[in-house]
Design a protein around this motif. Structure first.
Motif, PDB file in Angstrom:
ATOM      1  N   ASP A   1       0.861  -1.184   0.000  1.00  0.00           N
ATOM      2  CA  ASP A   1       0.000   0.000   0.000  1.00  0.00           C
ATOM      3  C   ASP A   1       0.897   1.233   0.000  1.00  0.00           C
ATOM      4  OD1 ASP A   1      -2.530  -1.262   0.015  1.00  0.00           O
ATOM      5  OD2 ASP A   1      -2.254  -1.747   2.132  1.00  0.00           O
ATOM      6  N   ILE A   2       1.125   1.725  -1.190  1.00  0.00           N
ATOM      7  CA  ILE A   2       2.012   2.864  -1.382  1.00  0.00           C
ATOM      8  C   ILE A   2       1.157   4.092  -1.650  1.00  0.00           C
ATOM      9  CG2 ILE A   2       3.872   3.803  -2.817  1.00  0.00           C
ATOM     10  CD1 ILE A   2       4.718   1.319  -1.228  1.00  0.00           C
ATOM     11  N   PRO A   3       1.407   5.208  -0.955  1.00  0.00           N
ATOM     12  CA  PRO A   3       0.608   6.409  -1.199  1.00  0.00           C
ATOM     13  C   PRO A   3       0.840   6.974  -2.596  1.00  0.00           C
ATOM     14  CG  PRO A   3       2.380   6.865   0.382  1.00  0.00           C
ATOM     15  CD  PRO A   3       2.420   5.399   0.080  1.00  0.00           C
ATOM     16  N   ALA A   4      -0.168   7.583  -3.157  1.00  0.00           N
ATOM     17  CA  ALA A   4      -0.048   8.235  -4.465  1.00  0.00           C
ATOM     18  C   ALA A   4       1.077   9.247  -4.408  1.00  0.00           C
ATOM     19  CB  ALA A   4      -1.366   8.906  -4.832  1.00  0.00           C
ATOM     20  N   GLY A   5       1.857   9.285  -5.453  1.00  0.00           N
ATOM     21  CA  GLY A   5       2.957  10.243  -5.526  1.00  0.00           C
ATOM     22  C   GLY A   5       4.197   9.841  -4.753  1.00  0.00           C
ATOM     23  N   ALA A   6       4.235   8.610  -4.240  1.00  0.00           N
ATOM     24  CA  ALA A   6       5.397   8.155  -3.474  1.00  0.00           C
ATOM     25  C   ALA A   6       6.642   8.168  -4.354  1.00  0.00           C
ATOM     26  CB  ALA A   6       5.152   6.752  -2.939  1.00  0.00           C
ATOM     27  N   THR A   7       7.764   8.474  -3.746  1.00  0.00           N
ATOM     28  CA  THR A   7       9.032   8.456  -4.470  1.00  0.00           C
ATOM     29  C   THR A   7       9.506   7.018  -4.658  1.00  0.00           C
ATOM     30  OG1 THR A   7      10.351   8.553  -2.462  1.00  0.00           O
ATOM     31  CG2 THR A   7       9.710  10.679  -3.459  1.00  0.00           C
ATOM     32  N   ALA A   8      10.383   6.829  -5.631  1.00  0.00           N
ATOM     33  CA  ALA A   8      10.968   5.510  -5.846  1.00  0.00           C
ATOM     34  C   ALA A   8      11.758   5.075  -4.615  1.00  0.00           C
ATOM     35  CB  ALA A   8      11.850   5.524  -7.086  1.00  0.00           C
ATOM     36  N   ALA A   9      12.383   6.010  -3.918  1.00  0.00           N
ATOM     37  CA  ALA A   9      13.140   5.663  -2.712  1.00  0.00           C
ATOM     38  C   ALA A   9      12.219   5.109  -1.623  1.00  0.00           C
ATOM     39  CB  ALA A   9      13.904   6.877  -2.196  1.00  0.00           C
ATOM     40  N   LEU A  10      11.041   5.711  -1.439  1.00  0.00           N
ATOM     41  CA  LEU A  10      10.083   5.198  -0.456  1.00  0.00           C
ATOM     42  C   LEU A  10       9.613   3.802  -0.857  1.00  0.00           C
ATOM     43  CD1 LEU A  10       8.250   5.386   2.022  1.00  0.00           C
ATOM     44  CD2 LEU A  10       6.577   6.550   0.572  1.00  0.00           C
ATOM     45  N   VAL A  11       9.325   3.627  -2.134  1.00  0.00           N
ATOM     46  CA  VAL A  11       8.903   2.304  -2.611  1.00  0.00           C
ATOM     47  C   VAL A  11      10.022   1.295  -2.369  1.00  0.00           C
ATOM     48  CG1 VAL A  11       8.248   0.951  -4.631  1.00  0.00           C
ATOM     49  CG2 VAL A  11       7.271   3.225  -4.281  1.00  0.00           C
ATOM     50  N   GLY A  12      11.249   1.667  -2.692  1.00  0.00           N
ATOM     51  CA  GLY A  12      12.387   0.779  -2.451  1.00  0.00           C
ATOM     52  C   GLY A  12      12.500   0.377  -0.996  1.00  0.00           C
ATOM     53  N   TYR A  13      12.254   1.310  -0.101  1.00  0.00           N
ATOM     54  CA  TYR A  13      12.283   1.012   1.333  1.00  0.00           C
ATOM     55  C   TYR A  13      11.211  -0.016   1.686  1.00  0.00           C
ATOM     56  CZ  TYR A  13      11.959   1.652   6.363  1.00  0.00           C
ATOM     57  OH  TYR A  13      11.929   1.432   7.718  1.00  0.00           O
ATOM     58  N   MET A  14       9.996   0.192   1.191  1.00  0.00           N
ATOM     59  CA  MET A  14       8.894  -0.727   1.485  1.00  0.00           C
ATOM     60  C   MET A  14       9.129  -2.109   0.858  1.00  0.00           C
ATOM     61  SD  MET A  14       7.031   0.965   3.494  1.00  0.00           S
ATOM     62  CE  MET A  14       5.606  -0.107   3.586  1.00  0.00           C
ATOM     63  N   VAL A  15       9.679  -2.126  -0.336  1.00  0.00           N
ATOM     64  CA  VAL A  15       9.998  -3.396  -0.990  1.00  0.00           C
ATOM     65  C   VAL A  15      11.019  -4.161  -0.153  1.00  0.00           C
ATOM     66  CG1 VAL A  15      11.194  -4.416  -2.985  1.00  0.00           C
ATOM     67  CG2 VAL A  15       9.383  -2.718  -3.340  1.00  0.00           C
ATOM     68  N   ASN A  16      12.097  -3.497   0.227  1.00  0.00           N
ATOM     69  CA  ASN A  16      13.131  -4.172   1.014  1.00  0.00           C
ATOM     70  C   ASN A  16      12.614  -4.646   2.362  1.00  0.00           C
ATOM     71  OD1 ASN A  16      15.877  -4.323  -0.324  1.00  0.00           O
ATOM     72  ND2 ASN A  16      15.206  -2.258  -0.849  1.00  0.00           N
TER      73      ASN A  16
END
Length: 183
Positions: free
Chosen positions: A153-168
């Motif tokens: 559940d990633i917020p709209a407009g999330a940065t790739a860095a935030l997504v990378g953090y959640m993925v890891n």
């Protein structure tokens, strides 16, 4: 107590062994090989076709509930953050490949259920290599993560860095290869 520790050690080792077999490959890019003009960005002085490469993976960890794909250039002259070229989350666990061209910005060629996230090109979809003229060849690291959750559940407009953090934070295994491109 000792039996419990041994059982946990065995399970952790077995999970690692399964993750160690997890592999990622592309018919378009050989590991440590040069990325073709077909995949290169069309803009910023580059004149490629900007078509995402085909990718396939096999032998993910048994408990995989979804996948995420991250493509990053750590050599980009950004002051240390590198450059995110493609970010895809919520790829269903039943998926084991993305065809060439799946990274279209409009999402029309992406597998159902998957979501492309905004890259450092400020758009969604594949953004191919386009390093500065005269730089040494850059490394484009393709990584598919097996995740322990069906959906991030990633917020709209999330940065790739935030997504990378959640993925890891949700990764139970990963497979990777690197392609090279310079101009």
């Amino acid at each position: 107590m000792r039996k419990s520790i041994l059982a946990l050690t065995f399970l952790a080792t077995a999970q690692f062994a399964l993750a160690a077999d997890f592999s990622l490959e592309s018919p378009d890019i050989k590991p440590d090989g040069r990325i073709k003009l077909e995949q290169v960005f069309d803009g910023f002085g580059c004149t490629g076709n900007n078509i995402s490469p085909g990718l396939s993976w096999r032998d993910p960890p048994r408990d995989t509930k979804s996948f995420a794909l991250l493509v990053h250039d750590p050599d980009a002259p950004t002051g240390g953050s590198g450059w995110w070229h493609w970010v895809v989350i919520n790829i269903p666990a039943t998926t084991n490949a993305l065809p060439a061209g799946a990274g279209k910005a409009d999402g029309s060629a992406m597998v159902a259920g998957a979501t492309q996230v905004t890259t450092d090109f400020s758009s969604v979809g594949w953004g191919g290599p386009c390093p500065p003229v005269g730089d040494k060849a850059h490394h484009y690291i393709f990584t598919v993560h097996a995740l322990k959750t069906e959906k991030l559940d990633i917020p709209a407009g999330a940065t790739a860095a935030l997504v990378g953090y959640m993925v890891n934070a949700n990764s139970i295994g990963k497979a990777t290869f690197t392609g090279l491109f310079g101009r």
